[in-house]
Motif scaffolding. Sequence first.
Motif, mmCIF file in Angstrom:
data_model
loop_
_atom_site.group_PDB
_atom_site.id
_atom_site.type_symbol
_atom_site.label_atom_id
_atom_site.label_comp_id
_atom_site.label_asym_id
_atom_site.label_seq_id
_atom_site.Cartn_x
_atom_site.Cartn_y
_atom_site.Cartn_z
ATOM 1 N N SER A 114 -5.065 6.805 -4.038
ATOM 2 C CA SER A 114 -5.584 5.452 -4.156
ATOM 3 C C SER A 114 -5.210 4.871 -5.515
ATOM 4 C CB SER A 114 -7.100 5.452 -3.983
ATOM 5 O OG SER A 114 -7.693 6.138 -5.063
ATOM 6 N N HIS A 115 -5.398 3.559 -5.636
ATOM 7 C CA HIS A 115 -5.070 2.877 -6.885
ATOM 8 C C HIS A 115 -6.044 1.728 -7.049
ATOM 9 C CE1 HIS A 115 -2.778 1.190 -10.162
ATOM 10 N NE2 HIS A 115 -2.567 0.067 -9.510
ATOM 11 N N SER A 116 -6.447 1.489 -8.278
ATOM 12 C CA SER A 116 -7.316 0.322 -8.452
ATOM 13 C C SER A 116 -6.667 -0.650 -9.418
ATOM 14 C CB SER A 116 -8.716 0.755 -8.898
ATOM 15 O OG SER A 116 -8.793 0.840 -10.278
ATOM 16 N N SER A 155 -4.306 12.229 0.346
ATOM 17 C CA SER A 155 -4.603 10.801 0.235
ATOM 18 C C SER A 155 -4.577 10.396 -1.231
ATOM 19 C CB SER A 155 -5.953 10.486 0.853
ATOM 20 O OG SER A 155 -6.957 11.084 0.071
ATOM 21 N N ASN A 200 0.811 -1.222 0.000
ATOM 22 C CA ASN A 200 0.000 0.000 0.000
ATOM 23 C C ASN A 200 0.842 1.269 0.000
ATOM 24 O OD1 ASN A 200 0.865 -0.081 2.584
ATOM 25 N ND2 ASN A 200 -1.139 -0.509 3.496
ATOM 26 N N GLN A 258 -11.057 0.187 -5.423
ATOM 27 C CA GLN A 258 -10.261 1.405 -5.241
ATOM 28 C C GLN A 258 -9.594 1.261 -3.876
ATOM 29 O OE1 GLN A 258 -10.638 3.527 -7.895
ATOM 30 N NE2 GLN A 258 -8.898 4.691 -7.128
ATOM 31 N N GLU A 259 -8.245 1.214 -3.837
ATOM 32 C CA GLU A 259 -7.578 0.941 -2.567
ATOM 33 C C GLU A 259 -6.621 2.072 -2.183
ATOM 34 O OE1 GLU A 259 -6.945 -3.510 -2.043
ATOM 35 O OE2 GLU A 259 -6.736 -3.327 -4.204
ATOM 36 N N PRO A 260 -6.570 2.413 -0.876
ATOM 37 C CA PRO A 260 -5.740 3.539 -0.427
ATOM 38 C C PRO A 260 -4.242 3.248 -0.595
ATOM 39 C CG PRO A 260 -6.704 2.384 1.447
ATOM 40 C CD PRO A 260 -7.318 1.787 0.224
ATOM 41 N N ILE A 261 -3.513 4.235 -1.062
ATOM 42 C CA ILE A 261 -2.067 4.107 -1.302
ATOM 43 C C ILE A 261 -1.360 5.328 -0.716
ATOM 44 C CG2 ILE A 261 -0.272 4.110 -3.111
ATOM 45 C CD1 ILE A 261 -1.877 1.522 -3.143
ATOM 46 N N THR A 262 -0.206 5.113 -0.105
ATOM 47 C CA THR A 262 0.628 6.227 0.331
ATOM 48 C C THR A 262 1.732 6.424 -0.706
ATOM 49 O OG1 THR A 262 0.228 5.575 2.605
ATOM 50 C CG2 THR A 262 2.026 7.137 2.223
#
Length: 466
Positions: free
Chosen positions: A288-290, A286, A194, A273-277
Amino acid sequence: MSTASFANRDQIRAGFSRAMSHMYQQEVPLYGTLMELVAETNEGVFKHSPQVLDSLNKTGEIERLDMERHGAIRVGTPLELATLARLFAVMGMQPVGYYDLTPAGVPVHSTAFRAVHEDSLQVSPFRVFTSLLRLELIDNAALRAFAEQVLAKRSIFTPRVLELIEQSERDGGLNQADADEFIEQALETFRWHNTATVSLAEYQQLLAQHRLIADVVAFRGPHINHLTPRTLDIDTVQSNMPLRGITPKAVVEGPPRRQHPILLRQTSFKALQEPITFVGQGANESGSHSARFGEIEQRGAALTPKGRALYDQLLNTAREQLGEFPNEANAVRYAELLEAVFKDFPDDLQAMRQQGLAYFRYLPTDKGIAARSSELPLKDLEALIEAGHIDFEPLVYEDFLPVSAAGIFQSNLGDDAQSHYNASSNQQQFQHDLGRETINELQLYADTQRRSLLECSNQLRVPPLV
Ligand code: OOG
Ligand code: NI
């Protein structure tokens, strides 16, 4: 070290496939839900279609059904691809087939790593659809250089797995303890991260070029982007998905529903859709990436070159008549067109066999074994089938379909991602990058069919039937 002390490669693959499925269920709980739905639907099929159960029992496929799945990954450099080929070889997986996805606007070419012999497939049919990004298709030179530089810095393998691959190559295998460690270490390559390796601005630039480029370049490794269980009734799973909170893609890819399934039908649910740092990201920014999604497949008969040509021709006809990409709005019409056009593909095993459209496994029957060579005039395959001494079941298609794969890619990339590349297919370059040739899948089916005929002639004590 003697061969006897080496862990069996098929067992290593089976263990790896289980570990991967376990990891993905924890990472993407919807995949677990999908697995439950598939298992329940398969049970329903056994209840209502005893002949399906009978056929799975006859070929022994019943034993592999629950553990059957494929996954997909995308890599960025020739070295990554070539090293993956070595990693998969430890588990008895070879690169089979070449798929060019550029005509569909996806800048990759691919192969599928899988076991090649029917006995190995029976132990574990686990396959990994593996795509190599074609960086040469990025038209922005500065961005291409950036992507190359980011990819050159990463190592997608743990130092220990590289040692174990070398050890296996040198010694000819791994002992059980090393095989267990290999599975654990190999899994790391496919894990989700992530945190990205680039800033949000850089990620957005890559994304603007193509979503897939961002997915490969911006992360530490080739996260497994889906795992696909095998269902015996894809239409039922498709229509029951919404009841479990899963939204399926609009159309099932591949041939229409048939009494005797052919090749491969597939459908998926949209990527999450997933949270990414991202690198240098502020505390209140913030991102995100899918990338990760779920998919199901229904596998049918492997087709001969003649059968495959007929399939391609009928699929093209249906698509031409539709006049546009299959989508939500035209899904019903597309299904009707497929149904109508595919009337020209016989839905009868005997016809498919006699017309040379599919590959089969031939099996001596109890009656045949009891009669053995006593009925000498029966030397010919057709006569032995006619007399009930030999039975046949279609060989399962173990591979993929480029048009379907493109449909799966597209449904997860979003409709804005349709690009046009003038690039030509480049199997030679792919094989060069892979470090070896890809295996022709048709040859594998022909070999399996031939071995089954030889086994029949041995068991029935008749001269070779091939
Ligand atoms: C692979 C898509 C192709 C299939 O089943 O045809 C595929 C990907 O999205 O990386 O998995
Ligand atoms: Ni897939």
